[in-house]
Design a protein around this motif. Structure first.
Motif, short mmCIF file in Angstrom:
data_model
loop_
_atom_site.label_atom_id
_atom_site.label_comp_id
_atom_site.label_asym_id
_atom_site.label_seq_id
_atom_site.Cartn_x
_atom_site.Cartn_y
_atom_site.Cartn_z
N ARG A 220 0.85 -1.19 0.00
CA ARG A 220 0.00 0.00 0.00
C ARG A 220 0.88 1.24 0.00
O ARG A 220 1.99 1.25 0.54
CB ARG A 220 -0.90 0.04 1.25
CG ARG A 220 -2.02 -0.99 1.27
CD ARG A 220 -2.87 -0.82 2.52
NE ARG A 220 -3.43 0.52 2.62
CZ ARG A 220 -4.56 0.91 2.03
NH1 ARG A 220 -5.27 0.03 1.32
NH2 ARG A 220 -5.01 2.13 2.15
N ASP A 222 0.02 5.26 0.97
CA ASP A 222 -1.01 6.16 1.47
C ASP A 222 -0.41 7.52 1.75
O ASP A 222 0.76 7.65 2.14
CB ASP A 222 -1.62 5.61 2.76
CG ASP A 222 -2.24 4.24 2.56
OD1 ASP A 222 -3.22 4.14 1.80
OD2 ASP A 222 -1.70 3.27 3.14
N SER A 229 4.03 10.74 2.54
CA SER A 229 3.36 9.51 2.10
C SER A 229 3.97 8.34 2.87
O SER A 229 5.11 8.41 3.32
CB SER A 229 3.54 9.31 0.59
OG SER A 229 4.90 9.17 0.27
#
Length: 1037
Positions: A220, A222, A229
């Motif tokens: 992932r 994000d 990030s």
């Protein structure tokens, strides 16, 4: 008829349009970051002339938008202006030619001053000017504000753990731009692997290695803040081990709507170690059977069973009868011992890694001594931080024994030849003899194998197969045209005949015989094979007769003349010989000669490194005489650097029987010593000595005259020097280099002299340096040094000579002082409480630019013991050249008034005169002048005459009147005294005469009286008291 005419007109218009030159440049404005590498393209179309066009790049800076600043050109190395010359020379700015009519301008490290309007210009090659010849675009340089940061750390994880890493990306660009963020994993010695990225269009995409795990949610990316990030990796695997870092790029959209990455940066990395949970492994050994016949192949397979084998390190060792025969490390490179190494070199054995968990030992032809126990051992190894390996757990399976049985009959093969040594184009035979003689129903195959000279490998040449056919080897199909193979009917012997031998047939020959058995199922079984002895065939080349002329010679030339070099072949081996000629030059500073030019035996030209480095390609001319034995090389436009020892290296080539050219012999010629000298020096500068004396603020012109020079096409540089008193060395005033660029020396650059220098050259060879508004500091002995520069054959300027002029001694004087102040003495009587005037008149001055400083003084007589000893001087007022007044003393405070009645008349008014103001007054005048640099200096000073001021009190009118009038003063106080004195003397004479007559005319003590002492007169010099007449005792006897 109208349609054809209309079509013809359209074609003419189209041709004119196509013939119109059009220059296009990359569309602007472009925004690029400081420090980045930028390219700008420019292309031209519709031109006439050569296909390779030239381009010139210029810039118009924002500070001077109308002034062109030249940057770089494809045709003129001197095109760049001074501010770009160094960057172009260092390849920081250069032009890359994409095609003949298009180029790319490269700026490797963009600077803030590179912003501006760029112009691409193409010089005209058309028959007439038609179209556009330049195009412009704007480039804006902005600061690089991209910052990419991530916390550097080392993390130790266990398989199946989760990993979280953060990356902060910040930018402050004023223009609209996008960011892209990517995470990478990199292992030592391997390229980085993309984990996941967020593109500039906000598209999230995983790398190929991690795409499946992103689909399952294990990967992932994000956004957890305005600029931060977070990368998350769930269910870590041992393969995830390595260094993780993030990389960001800032993108901007160009006017052509394409996106460009202005800058790209990466963060510091995080080292991640992942410990696997299961380290167990097992090993087993497999083979097809346990009993074999001599000549059969056998294969052993060592199989490793473990988890995550690609991420772990294993080494394999093979043993035969408990003795190590081979091993493979983690790099899968086999190492064999003893006899097995030789068999592997002959292609009879192979040790290899088939896959990550399968390792193979293969023996292609078993021997009787190969019977025994075989085994493999697998050892897991761990790699340390230093890159070394340490052994961990080791395992091996049970031994696997095999039995090798012998053939039932004897079998031998021998190779012989009657002609082991032949010459080119001769023939030779090879015999392969097989014993014993087997009946025809026993299948025998015979293969001739060949190892070319210089090689270490054998390859199949031709085979008589077991079924009677002939099969040629793939690598030697060329043998078929010159080779015959024959098998005897009464035996299995095979004869190989080769005609027109060449060096490709030289080498080692060997024949291999195989016995076969045909099985019931039509399959074949090889019962035995034998390899013959090695048979070496030598193919010799013809004896060379090559001879090259060894004569030596020396030539001396002036630069720009051609250098003639000859290479003569006196004899050759064959009329069909071809020659390759290599031309060399040897310099004293070099150990060996350097290659200039090579002409191959096929007449192809190859330029040597020396020709490329020294730029000789355009100056070389090669010729070969029609007879073929004389070769000439001419070096056009000789330079001094071309001096050296030249010679040729001749190679004789012949055509081999297989139509391949080979070098038979080579020989070196004698040397030609070449000396290239520069033109004789004829530079002469006028040596006349001069003395010049001028006044300050005048102009002086220094002459530098070149009376003779080496060449009228030369360029001159002129440098002026000055020796000054008190300075041990001469100093540079100014320098005009040979490119007409004026430079100032430290003496001029660090003073105002730079602004007062003027250089001109009214005629060739005459240079005039004018010093305007000369100052005393400009005095000194001046001379000029002239350097003569010539253009060498490579269009480079070099200094040929220099000469000094005679000295010109310049003396700068200040004006002669002619200051004159009114020196007339005068008296002035003033009534107490009234004012009196003190005038200071300048009768003449030295210059119209003079400024005066004036000081008034009061002189008083100082008495001691009734006598005047000296005058005491007191300053009333000083007025400086800058019209600044001095501080008044308490006595004069508020009673002085200054006036400047004219440029040369100054007045001081003293108010409220008192008796203490009486005395003598005078003024002191200083004359000041400014030098050419505006600094004031005192030229002269003068004193005026005195003004005797008498102050009359208001209470003694008669006394004041008498004292104020000189004539009346002398009449009252001076003239009566002589009259009274004469009268007294007369009376005394009469009296003395009467006494003398009574005393027989004798004086006192019998001495005659010869004179009478004058009475003493005391009077006040200030006329405040009336004169007193007193006769002191003893004056008259």
């Amino acid at each position: 008829m109208r349609s054809p005419l209309l079509g013809l007109t359209s074609l003419l218009l189209l041709g004119m349009a196509l013939a119109q030159r059009q220059v296009t440049v990359q569309k602007g404005p472009l925004y690029r970051t400081e420090g980045s590498h930028i390219t700008l393209w420019c292309k031209v179309s519709g031109y006439q002339g050569p296909s390779e066009q030239n381009f010139q790049w210029s810039i118009y800076l924002p500070s001077a938008p109308e002034r062109e600043v030249q940057i770089v050109s494809t045709m003129d190395p001197s095109f760049p202006y001074a501010i770009y010359t160094q960057r172009v020379r260092n390849r920081e700015i250069y032009v890359e030619r994409a095609q003949g009519d298009s180029v790319l301008l490269h700026i490797t490290e963009l600077q803030d001053r590179d912003a501006g309007e760029y112009e691409c210009h193409t010089p005209n090659t058309d028959e007439r000017y038609f179209g556009s010849y330049s195009a412009k675009m704007d480039l804006v340089v902005i600061p690089d504000s991209l910052r990419v940061t991530s916390l550097p750390q080392t993390l130790n994880k266990v398989e199946r753990d989760s990993l979280e890493l953060k990356c902060e990306v910040f930018k402050s660009t004023a223009q609209h731009s996008h960011l892209s963020i990517s995470w990478y994993r990199q292992k030592a010695g391997e390229p980085p692997v993309e984990v996941i990225s967020l593109s500039r269009d906000f598209v999230l995409r995983a790398g190929s290695t991690y795409s499946q795990r992103q689909a399952t949610g294990d990967i992932r990316l994000d956004k957890v803040g305005e600029t931060t990030s977070k990368l998350t990796v769930y269910n870590l695997q041992p393969s995830d081990q390595g260094e993780f870092y993030c990389e960001a790029a800032e993108w901007i959209q160009d006017p052509d709507e394409s996106w460009y990455a202005m800058t790209r940066k990466r963060s510091e990395g995080t080292i991640v170690h992942v410990q696997a949970t299961d380290k167990e492994f097992s090993v087993r050994l497999e083979t097809e059977k346990r009993t074999y016949t001599v000549g059969e192949p056998v294969e052993f397979r060592c199989i490793l069973e473990a988890q995550n084998v690609p991420e772990r390190y294993f080494s394999i060792s093979w043993a035969f009868n408990s003795s190590l025969i081979a091993s493979l490390g983690p790099n899968a490179v086999p190492v064999l011992n003893n006899d097995f190494a030789q068999r592997e070199a002959l292609g009879q054995l192979k040790v290899a890694k088939e896959s990550d968990n399968v390792f193979v030992l293969k023996i292609y032809r078993l021997r009787l001594e190969d019977s025994g126990k075989y085994n493999c051992r697998v050892t897991e190894r761990e790699k340390t931080v230093t890159g070394d390996f340490i052994d961990k757990e080791s395992k091996r399976p049970k031994n696997t024994p095999i039995l090798v049985l012998p053939l039932k009959a004897g079998f031998a093969v021998t190779a012989i030849s009657r002609t082991p040594g032949v010459t080119y184009n001769e023939s030779f035979d090879l015999q392969c003899i097989i014993k014993p003689h087997y009946p025809s129903w026993v299948p025998v195959s015979v293969t001739w194998r060949f190892q070319p000279a210089g090689s270490t490998e054998f390859h199949d040449l031709v085979t008589f197969t077991r079924d009677g056919g002939v099969q040629w080897g793939e690598r030697y199909m060329g043998f078929r045209t010159r080779t015959a193979i024959e098998k005897a009917e009464s035996s299995n012997n095979v004869r190989l005949s080769i005609s027109r031998a060449s060096d490709t047939e030289a080498g080692k020959y060997q024949c291999v015989a195989e016995l076969w058995r045909k099985n019931y199922n039509s399959s074949w079984t090889r019962l035995a094979d034998r390899i013959s002895n090695l048979l070496e065939i030598r193919v010799l080349r013809p004896v060379t007769k090559l001879q090259v002329s060894k004569s030596k010679r020396s030539i001396t030339l002036v630069e720009n003349r051609p250098i003639p070099l000859n290479c003569s072949v006196k004899s050759q081996t064959s009329p069909d010989s071809h020659f390759a000629v290599l031309w060399y030059v040897h310099k004293p500073s070099d150990a060996d000669g350097k290659l200039i030019l090579k002409t191959t035996h096929s007449s192809a030209f190859e330029y040597g490194t020396y020709a490329e480095e020294e730029g000789l390609r355009g100056r070389l001319q090669f010729e070969r005489s029609s007879s073929g034995g004389l070769f000439s090389l001419t070096v056009q436009r000789a330079e001094v650097s071309d001096s050296g020892s030249y010679y040729c290296h001749v190679e004789e080539w012949l055509l081999s029987p297989n139509h391949a050219w080979y070098k038979l012999a080579e020989e070196v010629s004698g040397r030609t010593e070449v000396t290239i000298k520069q033109p004789d020096n004829h530079l002469q500068v006028n040596q006349t000595q001069k003395n010049l004396t001028i006044l300050e603020n005048q102009w002086v012109t220094l002459e530098c005259l070149v009376t003779n020079r080496t060449s009228f096409s030369s360029q001159l540089s002129v440098e002026w020097f000055v020796w000054k008193s008190g300075h041990p060395e001469k100093e540079t005033v100014a320098r005009l280099n040979h490119q007409a660029t004026l430079q100032y020396g430290d003496l001029a650059a660090l003073s105002d002299l730079k602004n007062r220098l003027h250089l001109e050259s009214p005629s060739p060879g005459l240079y005039l340096l004018t010093i305007q508004n000369a100052t005393v500091r400009d005095s000194g002995a001046y001379d000029c040094r002239v350097e003569e520069w010539l253009l060498d054959p490579s269009d480079r300027w070099y200094k040929r000579a220099e000469d000094l002029s005679g000295l010109t001694t310049v003396t700068v004087k200040q004006p002669d002082p002619t200051l004159q102040v009114d020196a007339t003495n005068s008296n002035l009587t003033v009534v107490e409480k009234e004012s009196f005037l003190l005038d200071c008149s300048v009768l003449s001055r030295s210059s119209q630019e003079s400024v005066f400083a004036v000081t008034w003084y009061n002189l008083k007589a100082k008495e001691r013991g009734g006598r005047v000893e000296e005058e005491e001087q007191e300053a009333l007022l000083s007025v400086g050249l800058d019209a600044v007044f001095s501080q008044e003393t308490s006595r004069w405070e508020g009673r002085l008034r200054f006036q400047r009645l004219s440029a040369m008349l100054f007045r001081l008014t003293v108010l409220q005169a008192g008796t203490a103001d009486a005395g003598n007054y005078s003024c002191h005048v200083e004359e000041w002048l400014p030098d050419p640099s505006g600094v004031w200096y005192k030229l002269a000073e003068e004193e005026s005459g005195t003004i005797a001021v008498h102050v009359q009190g208001t209470g003694s009118t008669l006394q004041s009147i008498i004292c104020s009038n000189d004539a009346l003063f002398y009449f009252v106080f001076f003239y009566p005294f002589p009259i009274f004195g004469i009268l007294i003397i007369t009376i005394l004479l009469v009296r003395f005469k009467s006494r003398n007559s009574s005393k027989n005319s004798e004086g006192k003590n019998g001495v005659p009286l010869l004179w009478i002492k004058e009475p003493h007169l005391n009077y006040s010099p200030t006329c405040l008291e009336p004169p007193v007449l007193s006769i002191h005792p003893g004056t008259i006897d």
